[in-house]
Enzyme design. Structure first.
Site, PDB file in Angstrom:
ATOM      1  N   LYS A  34       0.839  -1.215   0.000  1.00  0.00           N
ATOM      2  CA  LYS A  34       0.000   0.000   0.000  1.00  0.00           C
ATOM      3  C   LYS A  34       0.868   1.257   0.000  1.00  0.00           C
ATOM      4  CE  LYS A  34      -1.873   1.599   4.079  1.00  0.00           C
ATOM      5  NZ  LYS A  34      -1.694   3.018   4.397  1.00  0.00           N
ATOM      6  N   ASN A  35       1.821   1.315   0.951  1.00  0.00           N
ATOM      7  CA  ASN A  35       2.544   2.568   1.122  1.00  0.00           C
ATOM      8  C   ASN A  35       3.581   2.828   0.032  1.00  0.00           C
ATOM      9  OD1 ASN A  35       0.905   3.211   3.207  1.00  0.00           O
ATOM     10  ND2 ASN A  35       2.347   2.637   4.830  1.00  0.00           N
ATOM     11  N   ARG A  54      -4.807  10.457   4.447  1.00  0.00           N
ATOM     12  CA  ARG A  54      -3.774  11.483   4.574  1.00  0.00           C
ATOM     13  C   ARG A  54      -2.747  11.419   3.452  1.00  0.00           C
ATOM     14  NH1 ARG A  54      -0.711  14.498   8.468  1.00  0.00           N
ATOM     15  NH2 ARG A  54       1.471  14.322   7.904  1.00  0.00           N
ATOM     16  N   CYS A  69      -6.081  12.413  13.222  1.00  0.00           N
ATOM     17  CA  CYS A  69      -6.751  11.171  12.882  1.00  0.00           C
ATOM     18  C   CYS A  69      -6.671  10.278  14.110  1.00  0.00           C
ATOM     19  CB  CYS A  69      -6.147  10.521  11.646  1.00  0.00           C
ATOM     20  SG  CYS A  69      -4.506   9.912  11.931  1.00  0.00           S
ATOM     21  N   ARG A 123      -0.613  14.499  13.571  1.00  0.00           N
ATOM     22  CA  ARG A 123      -0.061  14.419  12.229  1.00  0.00           C
ATOM     23  C   ARG A 123      -0.072  15.739  11.435  1.00  0.00           C
ATOM     24  NH1 ARG A 123      -2.070   8.966   9.502  1.00  0.00           N
ATOM     25  NH2 ARG A 123      -0.024   9.039   8.588  1.00  0.00           N
ATOM     26  N   ASP A 148       3.696   0.578  12.293  1.00  0.00           N
ATOM     27  CA  ASP A 148       2.546  -0.034  11.608  1.00  0.00           C
ATOM     28  C   ASP A 148       2.344  -1.505  11.968  1.00  0.00           C
ATOM     29  OD1 ASP A 148       2.101   2.396  10.461  1.00  0.00           O
ATOM     30  OD2 ASP A 148       2.878   1.884   8.480  1.00  0.00           O
ATOM     31  N   VAL A 179       6.565   6.855  17.577  1.00  0.00           N
ATOM     32  CA  VAL A 179       6.313   7.587  16.329  1.00  0.00           C
ATOM     33  C   VAL A 179       5.029   8.410  16.405  1.00  0.00           C
ATOM     34  CG1 VAL A 179       6.038   7.379  13.817  1.00  0.00           C
ATOM     35  CG2 VAL A 179       7.608   5.852  15.041  1.00  0.00           C
ATOM     36  N   ARG A 185      -9.048  -0.526   4.087  1.00  0.00           N
ATOM     37  CA  ARG A 185      -8.184   0.514   3.509  1.00  0.00           C
ATOM     38  C   ARG A 185      -6.840  -0.049   3.076  1.00  0.00           C
ATOM     39  NH1 ARG A 185      -7.389   5.697   6.999  1.00  0.00           N
ATOM     40  NH2 ARG A 185      -5.955   5.898   5.242  1.00  0.00           N
TER      41      ARG A 185
HETATM   42  C1  EPZ Z   1       3.647   7.138   6.880  1.00  0.00           C
HETATM   43  O1  EPZ Z   1       2.802   8.194   7.279  1.00  0.00           O
HETATM   44  C2  EPZ Z   1       2.777   5.940   6.639  1.00  0.00           C
HETATM   45  N1  EPZ Z   1       1.771   6.282   5.632  1.00  0.00           N
HETATM   46  C3  EPZ Z   1       2.096   5.509   7.916  1.00  0.00           C
HETATM   47  O2  EPZ Z   1       1.407   4.313   7.631  1.00  0.00           O
HETATM   48  C4  EPZ Z   1       3.147   5.223   8.983  1.00  0.00           C
HETATM   49  O3  EPZ Z   1       2.513   4.910  10.190  1.00  0.00           O
HETATM   50  C5  EPZ Z   1       4.040   6.449   9.167  1.00  0.00           C
HETATM   51  O4  EPZ Z   1       4.610   6.822   7.882  1.00  0.00           O
HETATM   52  C6  EPZ Z   1       5.197   6.198  10.111  1.00  0.00           C
HETATM   53  O5  EPZ Z   1       5.988   5.151   9.644  1.00  0.00           O
HETATM   54  C7  EPZ Z   1       2.070   6.154   4.366  1.00  0.00           C
HETATM   55  O6  EPZ Z   1       3.189   5.778   3.991  1.00  0.00           O
HETATM   56  C8  EPZ Z   1       1.000   6.453   3.387  1.00  0.00           C
HETATM   57  P1  EPZ Z   1       5.472  10.537   8.966  1.00  0.00           P
HETATM   58  P2  EPZ Z   1       3.368   9.680   7.263  1.00  0.00           P
HETATM   59  O7  EPZ Z   1       5.425  11.838   8.244  1.00  0.00           O
HETATM   60  O8  EPZ Z   1       4.267   9.866   6.102  1.00  0.00           O
HETATM   61  C9  EPZ Z   1       5.240  13.612  12.665  1.00  0.00           C
HETATM   62  C10 EPZ Z   1      -0.371   2.789   7.841  1.00  0.00           C
HETATM   63  O9  EPZ Z   1      -0.898   2.227   8.833  1.00  0.00           O
HETATM   64  N2  EPZ Z   1       5.233  14.672  11.640  1.00  0.00           N
HETATM   65  O10 EPZ Z   1       6.687   9.707   8.886  1.00  0.00           O
HETATM   66  O11 EPZ Z   1       2.215  10.587   7.425  1.00  0.00           O
HETATM   67  C11 EPZ Z   1       3.934  12.841  12.658  1.00  0.00           C
HETATM   68  O12 EPZ Z   1       2.927  13.508  13.374  1.00  0.00           O
HETATM   69  C12 EPZ Z   1       0.028   4.247   7.915  1.00  0.00           C
HETATM   70  O13 EPZ Z   1      -0.175   2.245   6.744  1.00  0.00           O
HETATM   71  C13 EPZ Z   1       5.275  15.989  12.046  1.00  0.00           C
HETATM   72  O14 EPZ Z   1       5.317  16.306  13.244  1.00  0.00           O
HETATM   73  O15 EPZ Z   1       4.209   9.653   8.598  1.00  0.00           O
HETATM   74  C14 EPZ Z   1       4.347  11.529  13.251  1.00  0.00           C
HETATM   75  O16 EPZ Z   1       4.343  11.616  14.633  1.00  0.00           O
HETATM   76  C15 EPZ Z   1      -0.665   5.063   8.905  1.00  0.00           C
HETATM   77  N3  EPZ Z   1       5.246  16.968  11.074  1.00  0.00           N
HETATM   78  C16 EPZ Z   1       5.756  11.351  12.742  1.00  0.00           C
HETATM   79  O17 EPZ Z   1       6.206  12.649  12.343  1.00  0.00           O
HETATM   80  C17 EPZ Z   1       5.185  16.675   9.748  1.00  0.00           C
HETATM   81  O18 EPZ Z   1       5.167  17.616   8.919  1.00  0.00           O
HETATM   82  C18 EPZ Z   1       5.906  10.385  11.555  1.00  0.00           C
HETATM   83  O19 EPZ Z   1       5.126  10.845  10.489  1.00  0.00           O
HETATM   84  C19 EPZ Z   1       5.143  15.326   9.345  1.00  0.00           C
HETATM   85  C20 EPZ Z   1       5.169  14.334  10.315  1.00  0.00           C
END
Ligand code: EPZ
Length: 414
Positions: free
Chosen positions: A6-7, A76, A100, A105, A288, A310, A380
């Protein structure tokens, strides 16, 4: 057979917008999030045909530059069009995803990094709007190795003037795939998979053909489903190298695993031992798989301490597991899992994708029947989950509308 990731699929789909013409992706999973991204691509003006696991994306010369709230709030990852739209159109208007069920996020890291490259942003009625008269390569140091921010900077930098260096970049396998795909499109990217990625901007990109790799999180989830029933499974297509820390924790719990020619085999024939683990960005233990691992450890011998590093609130599954007789207490960003001999089937409710599949895993190992409500969260990200579990010997009934509507309602034959 483990489905396409998916990702990875979602990022490759968004990145296809960087080149005018027809991109073809193979091994794309038929899951609700992929259909949402299909809607996003159509909304910005691409046409998408999806037959079996092959998706053809026809990208026009001019795109609309908006990802609307109706789509971003469903998923997202819609914000992954921000980088490609800014790079190609000099303008992007993306609804703010908001919070969410797993945490707040924000998008601040995306905004700050793209801002340094010459985009200016403002908020307008729930939308983040970015404009640029041309992006310029810069050295970007990410405060946290965010996957989404790394991806938006990476895609935007492919068409920027000069060299971009991303330090503290995310290192997940989907970043490596995205970089490979971009290179096939004509981008110049090196270092993906390490914490420093370098991108030399090019004038234009061309469409490419790419096969989505297998989904490590689906592989891990199916492994835990088998282990929760004290069974074994060979995960065809799974790659052990992407799941190093996870597999070492399985081994510490007393499970056996080995790489086979076709994938990875795991099994256990006794109650697992308790295991402590902490989620971290790749190559750490994946957030995840945290919920699914807790579901497995609910019946371990001893107490496991789980630390979620995370996301601030990714424990919605814990209260539901309690309804099945689990003894799990959340304290701040830690969960204390006191193993009980067995879980009992119960009605429970999914609140998010991975938490939902954790409930399915717990239900498989529990005595008696369970009903998991709001299973749409699980649709999803898991293709044909009921079928896959039945093939492993589980008795599973899915509601009539569940999974069957993970078929694109606006399906256009090729
Ligand atoms: C990706 O989300 C994945 N989604 C998520 O998978 C996964 O849980 C996550 O990475 C962490 O590994 C996809 O790949 C589509 P991040 P992403 O930006 O990119 C903070 C699943 O179950 N952050 O690495 O949105 C954020 O709040 C999903 O398949 C900021 O503070 O994650 C979080 O605490 C859900 N500011 C951390 O960083 C920002 O501008 C990691 O987020 C961006 C992120």
């Amino acid at each position: 057979m483990v489905s396409g990731a998916k990702n990875s699929a979602l990022k490759l789909m968004a990145a296809s917008l960087l080149a005018e013409g027809r991109t073809v992706l193979a091994n794309v999973p038929r899951i609700a999030d992929v259909f949402t991204m299909t809607d996003v691509l159509r909304h910005v003006g691409a046409s998408v045909d999806f037959l079996g696991d092959v998706m053809a994306i026809e990208v026009p010369g001019q795109l609309n530059s908006e990802a609307p709230y109706e789509l971003v709030h469903r998923m997202r990852a819609s914000v992954n069009v921000l980088g490609p739209l800014l790079a190609r159109q000099g303008h992007a208007r993306v609804a703010m995803p908001g919070g969410c069920n797993i945490g707040s996020r924000p998008l601040d890291l995306h905004e700050e990094a793209l801002g340094r490259m010459g985009a200016s942003f403002h908020f307008d009625h729930g939308y983040l709007e970015g404009v640029t008269s041309g992006l310029t390569g810069r050295r970007i140091v990410l405060e946290f190795p965010s996957r989404g921010a790394t991806e938006n900077v990476l895609t935007a930098a492919t068409l920027a003037r000069g060299r971009t260096v991303i330090d503290n970049a995310a290192r997940e396998p989907d970043i490596v795939d995205l970089a490979r795909f971009l290179c096939q499109m004509g981008a110049q990217v090196s270092g993906a998979g390490t914490s420093t990625i370098e991108i030399e901007g090019v004038e234009a990109m061309t469409p490419a053909t790419y096969r989505v790799p297998s989904d490590p999180i689906e592989a891990g989830s199916l492994a835990l489903a088998a282990l929760a029933t004290r069974g074994e499974v060979e995960l065809l297509g799974a790659r052990a190298a992407e799941l190093d820390v996870f597999l070492s924790k399985l081994a510490a719990s007393g499970a056996r695993w080995r790489s086979t020619v076709a994938g990875v085999e795991v099994g256990i024939d006794h109650r697992p031992n308790a295991v402590d683990f902490a989620t971290l960005p790749y190559p750490g233990f994946p957030t995840d798989l945290q919920a699914q691992m807790i579901a497995y450890l609910c019946t371990a011998d001893g107490t496991s301490i789980v630390t979620e590093n995370v996301f601030e609130s990714r424990f919605a599954h814990v209260a539901e597991l309690g309804r099945m007789g689990a003894d799990v207490r959340v304290e701040g960003h830690q969960a204390v899992v006191r193993g009980v001999p067995r879980l009992e089937g119960a009605p429970v409710t999914a609140h998010d994708l991975r938490g939902g599949v954790a409930l399915v895993i717990a239900a498989l190992g529990a005595e008696g029947d369970s009903v998991v409500h709001d299973i749409h969260h699980v649709e999803r990200g898991y293709e044909d989950l009921p079928d896959k579990l039945r093939r492993l010997g589980a008795e599973v009934e899915a509601e009539v509308e569940a999974w069957s509507d993970a078929v694109d309602p606006s399906f256009d034959p090729l």
